[in-house]
Design an enzyme around this catalytic site. Sequence first.
Site, PDB file in Angstrom:
ATOM      1  N   CYS A   1       0.680  -1.287  -0.027  1.00 23.23           N
ATOM      2  CA  CYS A   1       0.091  -0.135  -0.073  1.00 23.23           C
ATOM      3  C   CYS A   1       0.864   1.196  -0.036  1.00 23.23           C
ATOM      4  O   CYS A   1       1.749   1.403  -0.966  1.00 23.23           O
ATOM      5  CB  CYS A   1      -1.161  -0.048   1.129  1.00 23.23           C
ATOM      6  SG  CYS A   1      -2.351   1.117   1.303  1.00 23.23           S
ATOM      7  N   HIS A   2       0.901   2.353   1.123  1.00 15.40           N
ATOM      8  CA  HIS A   2       1.666   3.381   1.084  1.00 15.40           C
ATOM      9  C   HIS A   2       2.725   3.135   1.748  1.00 15.40           C
ATOM     10  O   HIS A   2       3.791   4.112   1.657  1.00 15.40           O
ATOM     11  CB  HIS A   2       0.865   4.364   1.978  1.00 15.40           C
ATOM     12  CG  HIS A   2      -0.552   5.003   1.494  1.00 15.40           C
ATOM     13  ND1 HIS A   2      -1.568   4.140   1.116  1.00 15.40           N
ATOM     14  CD2 HIS A   2      -0.403   5.972   0.641  1.00 15.40           C
ATOM     15  CE1 HIS A   2      -2.366   5.198   0.479  1.00 15.40           C
ATOM     16  NE2 HIS A   2      -1.807   6.274   0.096  1.00 15.40           N
ATOM     17  N   GLY A   3       3.165   1.861   2.280  1.00 17.99           N
ATOM     18  CA  GLY A   3       4.425   1.543   2.907  1.00 17.99           C
ATOM     19  C   GLY A   3       5.632   1.923   2.355  1.00 17.99           C
ATOM     20  O   GLY A   3       6.767   2.310   2.937  1.00 17.99           O
ATOM     21  N   PRO A   4       5.761   1.843   0.722  1.00 17.82           N
ATOM     22  CA  PRO A   4       6.850   2.260   0.155  1.00 17.82           C
ATOM     23  C   PRO A   4       7.265   3.687   0.382  1.00 17.82           C
ATOM     24  O   PRO A   4       8.523   3.837  -0.253  1.00 17.82           O
ATOM     25  CB  PRO A   4       6.577   2.078  -1.396  1.00 17.82           C
ATOM     26  CG  PRO A   4       5.412   0.757  -1.319  1.00 17.82           C
ATOM     27  CD  PRO A   4       5.081   1.278   0.001  1.00 17.82           C
ATOM     28  N   TRP A   5       6.528   4.515   0.779  1.00 21.13           N
ATOM     29  CA  TRP A   5       6.813   5.838   1.111  1.00 21.13           C
ATOM     30  C   TRP A   5       8.182   5.881   1.955  1.00 21.13           C
ATOM     31  O   TRP A   5       9.068   6.735   1.798  1.00 21.13           O
ATOM     32  CB  TRP A   5       5.885   6.656   2.015  1.00 21.13           C
ATOM     33  CG  TRP A   5       4.910   7.471   1.024  1.00 21.13           C
ATOM     34  CD1 TRP A   5       5.233   7.976  -0.398  1.00 21.13           C
ATOM     35  CD2 TRP A   5       3.663   8.013   1.296  1.00 21.13           C
ATOM     36  NE1 TRP A   5       4.116   8.693  -0.801  1.00 21.13           N
ATOM     37  CE2 TRP A   5       3.264   8.875  -0.106  1.00 21.13           C
ATOM     38  CE3 TRP A   5       2.973   8.038   2.467  1.00 21.13           C
ATOM     39  CZ2 TRP A   5       2.211   9.376   0.152  1.00 21.13           C
ATOM     40  CZ3 TRP A   5       1.843   8.669   2.362  1.00 21.13           C
ATOM     41  CH2 TRP A   5       1.452   9.445   1.325  1.00 21.13           C
TER      42      TRP A   5
END
Length: 187
Positions: A113-117
């Site tokens: 999800c947004h974890g790659p930020w």
Amino acid sequence: MAQRTLENLRVAILVTDGFEHSELVEPRRALEEAGATTRTVAPHEGRIQGMRHDEKTETVPVDMTLDQADPAQFDAVLLPGGALNADALRVEPRAQAFIRTIHQGGKPIAVICHGPWLLVSAGLVKGRTLTSYHTIQDDIRNAGGRWEDREVVRDGNWVSSRKPSDIPAFTRELLALFAEHRKAEAA
């Protein structure tokens, strides 16, 4: 009963308030059923607030803070998503240092999800292929990564997925990646 292919594997779940509940709970359950030991690592003590999109769910206890956690104590990392969680972690210097150390050690990283930020802010995505929630694809590309719109992407020691509906594929691939890493270390 699940095969215990990850016996004694130590997995840090790097997370804070605002995490997407299913993206922590479901992969953690699968990891533990496979024999892994998981530890929730957060910037603060106590409990962290889970979310289902924009609504609060249960809280999860923090096992150790980023100040207490030593990346050398872990064999792999799980980065759940949730926009609030990922946005807070990405600017946390201790989280960036932790994930850089894990990456430099060649240890597996599972991110959804947004974890790659956090990976973007830690300067790790250049030349890597991954997926994420569609709204952060520009962040990944602008950091030199290749973004693909697929339910799960494996690139070396990384596995990534887009959203909660991808969790079955994500979990299958993270278990396979972590087991391959475990087998390679033992050889």
